[in-house]
Design a protein around this motif. Structure first.
Motif, mmCIF file in Angstrom:
data_model
loop_
_atom_site.group_PDB
_atom_site.id
_atom_site.type_symbol
_atom_site.label_atom_id
_atom_site.label_comp_id
_atom_site.label_asym_id
_atom_site.label_seq_id
_atom_site.Cartn_x
_atom_site.Cartn_y
_atom_site.Cartn_z
ATOM 1 N N ASP A 169 24.242 -52.223 54.539
ATOM 2 C CA ASP A 169 23.229 -52.933 53.747
ATOM 3 C C ASP A 169 22.781 -52.181 52.644
ATOM 4 O O ASP A 169 22.716 -50.857 52.505
ATOM 5 C CB ASP A 169 21.889 -53.424 54.844
ATOM 6 C CG ASP A 169 21.026 -54.276 54.167
ATOM 7 O OD1 ASP A 169 21.659 -55.151 53.206
ATOM 8 O OD2 ASP A 169 19.778 -54.561 54.441
ATOM 9 N N GLN A 170 22.132 -52.902 51.510
ATOM 10 C CA GLN A 170 21.780 -52.217 50.475
ATOM 11 C C GLN A 170 20.656 -53.303 49.993
ATOM 12 O O GLN A 170 20.610 -54.325 49.866
ATOM 13 C CB GLN A 170 22.773 -52.229 49.392
ATOM 14 C CG GLN A 170 22.298 -51.598 47.989
ATOM 15 C CD GLN A 170 23.537 -51.444 47.102
ATOM 16 O OE1 GLN A 170 24.594 -51.104 47.413
ATOM 17 N NE2 GLN A 170 22.962 -51.281 45.748
ATOM 18 N N VAL A 171 19.223 -52.518 49.376
ATOM 19 C CA VAL A 171 18.125 -53.227 49.061
ATOM 20 C C VAL A 171 17.862 -52.488 47.735
ATOM 21 O O VAL A 171 18.140 -51.144 47.536
ATOM 22 C CB VAL A 171 17.272 -53.389 50.098
ATOM 23 C CG1 VAL A 171 17.486 -54.530 50.996
ATOM 24 C CG2 VAL A 171 16.731 -52.088 50.474
ATOM 25 N N ALA A 172 16.922 -53.031 46.920
ATOM 26 C CA ALA A 172 16.153 -52.339 45.798
ATOM 27 C C ALA A 172 14.909 -52.953 45.498
ATOM 28 O O ALA A 172 14.727 -54.120 45.853
ATOM 29 C CB ALA A 172 17.165 -52.586 44.550
ATOM 30 N N TYR A 173 14.085 -52.273 45.283
ATOM 31 C CA TYR A 173 12.508 -52.680 44.749
ATOM 32 C C TYR A 173 12.463 -51.841 43.266
ATOM 33 O O TYR A 173 13.028 -51.030 42.769
ATOM 34 C CB TYR A 173 11.767 -52.383 45.765
ATOM 35 C CG TYR A 173 11.476 -50.782 45.982
ATOM 36 C CD1 TYR A 173 10.575 -50.213 45.360
ATOM 37 C CD2 TYR A 173 12.042 -50.090 46.702
ATOM 38 C CE1 TYR A 173 10.153 -48.749 45.772
ATOM 39 C CE2 TYR A 173 12.092 -48.978 47.245
ATOM 40 C CZ TYR A 173 11.137 -48.268 46.558
ATOM 41 O OH TYR A 173 10.823 -46.840 46.867
ATOM 42 N N GLY A 205 10.215 -47.609 41.878
ATOM 43 C CA GLY A 205 11.509 -48.304 42.181
ATOM 44 C C GLY A 205 12.375 -47.479 42.724
ATOM 45 O O GLY A 205 12.645 -46.383 42.750
ATOM 46 N N ASP A 206 13.239 -47.942 43.359
ATOM 47 C CA ASP A 206 14.268 -47.376 44.203
ATOM 48 C C ASP A 206 15.329 -48.156 44.622
ATOM 49 O O ASP A 206 15.307 -49.541 44.938
ATOM 50 C CB ASP A 206 13.813 -46.351 45.455
ATOM 51 C CG ASP A 206 14.582 -45.148 45.574
ATOM 52 O OD1 ASP A 206 15.776 -44.898 45.051
ATOM 53 O OD2 ASP A 206 13.970 -44.307 46.117
ATOM 54 N N THR A 207 16.388 -47.636 44.983
ATOM 55 C CA THR A 207 17.689 -48.303 45.796
ATOM 56 C C THR A 207 17.982 -47.612 47.171
ATOM 57 O O THR A 207 17.984 -46.560 47.342
ATOM 58 C CB THR A 207 18.961 -48.453 45.029
ATOM 59 O OG1 THR A 207 18.859 -49.144 43.697
ATOM 60 C CG2 THR A 207 20.090 -48.935 45.753
ATOM 61 N N LEU A 208 18.043 -48.459 48.293
ATOM 62 C CA LEU A 208 18.197 -47.675 49.395
ATOM 63 C C LEU A 208 19.457 -48.427 50.311
ATOM 64 O O LEU A 208 19.756 -49.543 50.110
ATOM 65 C CB LEU A 208 17.121 -47.991 50.504
ATOM 66 C CG LEU A 208 15.727 -47.695 50.198
ATOM 67 C CD1 LEU A 208 14.605 -48.232 50.961
ATOM 68 C CD2 LEU A 208 15.835 -46.238 49.807
ATOM 69 N N LEU A 209 20.408 -47.693 50.653
ATOM 70 C CA LEU A 209 21.486 -47.986 51.230
ATOM 71 C C LEU A 209 21.633 -47.371 52.942
ATOM 72 O O LEU A 209 21.026 -46.395 53.049
ATOM 73 C CB LEU A 209 22.813 -47.213 50.483
ATOM 74 C CG LEU A 209 23.056 -47.751 48.987
ATOM 75 C CD1 LEU A 209 22.465 -46.743 48.232
ATOM 76 C CD2 LEU A 209 24.540 -47.833 48.834
ATOM 77 N N LEU A 210 22.283 -48.641 53.678
ATOM 78 C CA LEU A 210 22.410 -48.012 55.093
ATOM 79 C C LEU A 210 23.865 -47.894 55.052
ATOM 80 O O LEU A 210 24.501 -48.763 54.990
ATOM 81 C CB LEU A 210 21.766 -49.174 55.869
ATOM 82 C CG LEU A 210 21.852 -49.091 57.411
ATOM 83 C CD1 LEU A 210 20.927 -47.764 57.951
ATOM 84 C CD2 LEU A 210 21.259 -50.096 57.971
ATOM 85 N N VAL A 211 24.270 -46.641 55.546
ATOM 86 C CA VAL A 211 25.605 -46.168 55.572
ATOM 87 C C VAL A 211 26.058 -45.932 57.026
ATOM 88 O O VAL A 211 25.127 -45.104 57.513
ATOM 89 C CB VAL A 211 25.923 -45.017 54.876
ATOM 90 C CG1 VAL A 211 27.335 -44.787 54.656
ATOM 91 C CG2 VAL A 211 25.389 -45.526 53.382
ATOM 92 N N ASN A 212 26.993 -46.219 57.631
ATOM 93 C CA ASN A 212 27.527 -46.070 59.164
ATOM 94 C C ASN A 212 28.373 -44.837 59.088
ATOM 95 O O ASN A 212 28.646 -44.210 57.850
ATOM 96 C CB ASN A 212 28.254 -47.319 59.621
ATOM 97 C CG ASN A 212 29.732 -47.747 59.110
ATOM 98 O OD1 ASN A 212 30.246 -46.760 58.412
ATOM 99 N ND2 ASN A 212 30.377 -48.847 59.514
ATOM 100 N N PRO A 213 28.780 -44.257 60.348
ATOM 101 C CA PRO A 213 29.534 -43.061 60.212
ATOM 102 C C PRO A 213 30.730 -43.224 59.677
ATOM 103 O O PRO A 213 31.326 -42.026 59.217
ATOM 104 C CB PRO A 213 29.693 -43.041 61.742
ATOM 105 C CG PRO A 213 28.526 -43.632 62.675
ATOM 106 C CD PRO A 213 28.515 -44.989 61.617
ATOM 107 N N ALA A 214 31.462 -44.167 59.565
ATOM 108 C CA ALA A 214 32.569 -44.354 58.605
ATOM 109 C C ALA A 214 32.616 -44.250 57.114
ATOM 110 O O ALA A 214 33.738 -44.237 56.521
ATOM 111 C CB ALA A 214 33.341 -45.511 59.092
ATOM 112 N N GLY A 215 31.199 -44.219 56.773
ATOM 113 C CA GLY A 215 30.900 -44.230 55.431
ATOM 114 C C GLY A 215 30.811 -45.719 54.761
ATOM 115 O O GLY A 215 30.557 -45.618 53.279
ATOM 116 N N ALA A 216 30.899 -46.489 55.559
ATOM 117 C CA ALA A 216 30.768 -48.138 54.834
ATOM 118 C C ALA A 216 29.264 -48.482 54.669
ATOM 119 O O ALA A 216 28.477 -48.186 55.465
ATOM 120 C CB ALA A 216 31.565 -49.075 55.622
#
Length: 118
Positions: free
Chosen positions: A99-103, A85-96
């Protein structure tokens, strides 16, 4: 003419983590995949973007994601996809976080891609 135009900023939900393959058949290293979807009609430059995981690892992205395009990127280096299991975050250059998902571990099956329902 002569007036600079700035591309619109990318907002949460404009690029989605669509799917992940945390346990490919055979060796995991170099074969785990993350699938991204650009929900906008404009191309998005991924320079400066990162994918981060629940363990704090960060993987820089590069290239351009076409408008309404889908791309698969190998999960490499600092973010091996955890089969437990893990959590994945997609972060833009400004640090925002865009998107975030988990399985969870019970969703991981060898050779099967996990699709994140939206």
């Amino acid at each position: 003419p002569g007036t600079p135009t700035n591309p619109p900023s990318v907002a949460a939900g404009d690029v989605l983590i669509l799917a992940a393959l945390p346990d490919p058949v055979g060796a995991d290293r170099g074969h785990e995949l993350i699938t991204l979807l650009n929900t906008t009609s404009s191309a998005i430059d991924l320079a400066g973007w990162t994918v981060a995981d629940g363990g704090g690892g960060r993987m820089p992205l590069r290239g351009t994601l076409a408008g309404a395009g889908v791309t698969q990127i190998p999960a490499a280096g600092a973010i091996p996809l955890n089969n437990q299991g893990d959590t994945l975050l997609l972060v833009n250059p400004a640090g925002a976080t865009i998107d975030q998902v988990a399985y969870k571990a019970d969703e991981v099956r060898t050779g099967r891609t996990i699709c994140f329902g939206r």
